[in-house]
Design a protein around this motif. Structure first.
Motif, PDB file in Angstrom:
ATOM      1  N   PRO A 167      -4.453   1.473  -4.937  1.00 33.17           N
ATOM      2  CA  PRO A 167      -3.165   1.940  -4.429  1.00 33.17           C
ATOM      3  C   PRO A 167      -2.914   3.409  -4.774  1.00 33.17           C
ATOM      4  CG  PRO A 167      -2.847   0.589  -6.372  1.00 33.17           C
ATOM      5  CD  PRO A 167      -4.302   0.489  -6.012  1.00 33.17           C
ATOM      6  N   THR A 216      -1.141  -3.849   3.659  1.00 29.65           N
ATOM      7  CA  THR A 216      -0.852  -2.658   4.453  1.00 29.65           C
ATOM      8  C   THR A 216       0.349  -2.897   5.362  1.00 29.65           C
ATOM      9  OG1 THR A 216      -2.227  -3.263   6.351  1.00 29.65           O
ATOM     10  CG2 THR A 216      -3.327  -2.158   4.493  1.00 29.65           C
ATOM     11  N   VAL A 256      -3.947  -5.679  -1.938  1.00 28.36           N
ATOM     12  CA  VAL A 256      -3.094  -4.607  -1.430  1.00 28.36           C
ATOM     13  C   VAL A 256      -2.778  -4.900   0.032  1.00 28.36           C
ATOM     14  CG1 VAL A 256      -2.894  -2.140  -0.988  1.00 28.36           C
ATOM     15  CG2 VAL A 256      -4.108  -2.945  -3.021  1.00 28.36           C
ATOM     16  N   SER A 282       0.815  -1.212   0.000  1.00 30.84           N
ATOM     17  CA  SER A 282       0.000   0.000   0.000  1.00 30.84           C
ATOM     18  C   SER A 282       0.847   1.260   0.000  1.00 30.84           C
ATOM     19  CB  SER A 282      -0.923   0.011   1.228  1.00 30.84           C
ATOM     20  OG  SER A 282      -0.163   0.016   2.426  1.00 30.84           O
TER      21      SER A 282
END
Length: 255
Positions: free
Chosen positions: A247, A234, A232, A184
């Motif tokens: 993103p 984190t 995605v 991310s």
């Protein structure tokens, strides 16, 4: 999964000596898997675990890489459950298109795209025999955002993502499930550090270890329910489909 079953589970990590690949490799080792790292540089800590194996590989030498993959599949293919492709060539730094040399462009093609193709060709048959198995590509926000002064990196990563997506769409119920992961935000890796000033502040950057939890979950489940998905990841290790967590562009010229 019991410890005995884990002991019979091998994972390949291409580009696993440092960075995201190493974060994934360390998490899978901690989960009890045998991990084979393919990389140019010798990974640290080889002596610390008999389940960590290094296979020297330079993806700018495709014939040698093909042979190395074949040798590794011959040794470990009977227990090969997953492959992670994390190899990357960023280039010397961001630069306008006309300032990028053909040599750098070809290296990006060799590592970011053709190396992926070679790895797929070399491992999919063995993975298919362990159905359901898993192939994971480490993607990038440039697939969705492109950005100035990184034409080669953006083009090759977009092509790599499209290659994996195309393969995923060949079968709705495949023997090998295809999943892509991308960070991310910026990740603190050796490759990034080579391009930054000595006094650069990395406090806002993700750590490679952020990918550990999702990597373990994917291998344990063989990517069940996630075939064809791009997730995605984190800094906290959470993962969401790219459709729900688009993103953010990292095209800031300062980084």
């Amino acid at each position: 999964m019991t410890e005995s079953l884990k002991a019979d589970s091998t994972v390949f990590v291409v580009g696993g000596s440092t960075g995201i690949g190493r974060g994934i490799a360390d998490a899978l080792l901690a989960d009890g898997r045998k991990v084979v790292i393919f990389s140019r540089s010798r990974p640290e800590g080889l002596e610390s675990s008999p389940r960590l194996v290094w296979a020297p590989m330079d993806l700018t030498q495709p014939e040698e890489s093909r042979n190395q993959l074949a040798e590794a599949v011959g040794r470990h293919g009977a227990t090969l459950d997953a492959v992670f492709y994390s190899a990357i060539h960023y280039g010397a730094g961001r630069a306008p298109f006309l300032s990028v040399t053909e040599l750098e462009w070809r290296r990006q093609l060799d590592v970011n795209l053709h190396g992926l193709w070679l790895t797929l060709q070399g491992t999919l048959p063995a993975l298919s025999r362990r159905s359901p198995a898993l192939f994971v590509g480490i993607s990038s926000e440039v697939v969705y955002n492109a950005g100035p002064e990184r034409s080669g990196y953006a083009a090759t990563k977009a092509a790599a993502s499209s290659l994996l997506q195309s393969i995923a769409e060949e079968s709705a119920e495949p023997a090998v499930r295809i999943v892509q992961l991308l960070p991310s935000g910026m990740v603190d890796t050796a490759g990034i550090r080579r391009r930054r000033p000595d006094d650069f502040d990395y406090s806002s950057y993700m750590q490679p270890s952020s990918f550990g939890r999702i990597a373990v979950e994917l291998v344990r489940s063989r990517g069940e329910g996630l075939h064809g998905q791009s997730l995605v990841v984190t800094a906290e290790g959470e993962a969401e489909p790219v459709s729900l967590a688009p993103p953010v562009s990292q095209s800031r010229r300062s980084v």
